[in-house]
Write an enzyme that holds these catalytic residues in place. Structure first.
Site, PDB file in Angstrom:
ATOM      1  N   TYR A   1       1.947  40.179  72.384  1.00  0.00           N
ATOM      2  CA  TYR A   1       0.749  39.663  71.716  1.00  0.00           C
ATOM      3  C   TYR A   1      -0.325  40.751  71.648  1.00  0.00           C
ATOM      4  CZ  TYR A   1      -3.134  36.626  70.474  1.00  0.00           C
ATOM      5  OH  TYR A   1      -4.218  36.060  69.826  1.00  0.00           O
TER       6      TYR A   1
ATOM      7  N   HIS B   1      -1.854  42.871  68.268  1.00  0.00           N
ATOM      8  CA  HIS B   1      -3.287  42.914  67.946  1.00  0.00           C
ATOM      9  C   HIS B   1      -3.872  44.320  68.008  1.00  0.00           C
ATOM     10  CE1 HIS B   1      -2.882  38.597  68.012  1.00  0.00           C
ATOM     11  NE2 HIS B   1      -4.013  38.580  67.307  1.00  0.00           N
TER      12      HIS B   1
ATOM     13  N   TYR C   1     -15.686  39.227  65.175  1.00  0.00           N
ATOM     14  CA  TYR C   1     -14.569  38.450  65.708  1.00  0.00           C
ATOM     15  C   TYR C   1     -13.926  39.228  66.844  1.00  0.00           C
ATOM     16  CZ  TYR C   1     -10.250  35.623  65.452  1.00  0.00           C
ATOM     17  OH  TYR C   1      -9.188  34.810  65.714  1.00  0.00           O
TER      18      TYR C   1
ATOM     19  N   TRP D   1       0.733  35.867  58.537  1.00  0.00           N
ATOM     20  CA  TRP D   1       0.286  36.266  59.884  1.00  0.00           C
ATOM     21  C   TRP D   1       0.459  35.108  60.867  1.00  0.00           C
ATOM     22  CZ3 TRP D   1      -0.963  40.587  62.457  1.00  0.00           C
ATOM     23  CH2 TRP D   1      -1.604  40.463  63.679  1.00  0.00           C
TER      24      TRP D   1
END
Length: 111
Positions: A17, A21, A40, A75
């Site tokens: 993960y 990212h 964000y 995504w």
């Protein structure tokens, strides 16, 4: 407005993960910006607790605009297996803000 949410990443998928990212697709980043997502950030704890922070004028409108885009559909399909329980496509469980320290200067105390 500021929004904060939490999700749970599967502990066995944490490393992947994080790796994903580190290289968010440029077209995904462009789509987020174009649909009103600002500042964000995602924060991840060792047990998989994921805390997200985003600023948007209207988060529901920004989420709806993202949901309509093919890049987001692709995504989210790739990211869904990383989550335990609720995933981003189910909506974000928003947290209630209980304190905020503003960068604005304080007013002088009143007598």
């Amino acid at each position: 407005m500021r929004y904060c949410f939490n999700l749970q990443v599967r502990p066995e998928r944490l490393a992947e993960y994080v790796e994903r990212h580190q290289a968010v697709w440029p077209e995904m980043q462009a789509a987020l910006r174009a649909t009103g997502w600002r500042n964000y950030s995602l924060f991840l704890r060792d047990d998989g607790l994921l805390i997200g922070y985003v600023e948007a004028d209207d988060l529901e409108a920004s989420q709806a605009a993202m949901a309509a885009l093919d890049v987001n559909t692709r995504w989210q399909a790739e990211m869904a297996p990383f989550f335990a329980g609720t995933s981003p496509t189910d909506g974000f469980p928003l947290l209630t803000e209980v304190f905020h320290l503003s960068n604005e200067p304080l007013e002088a105390p009143h007598d």
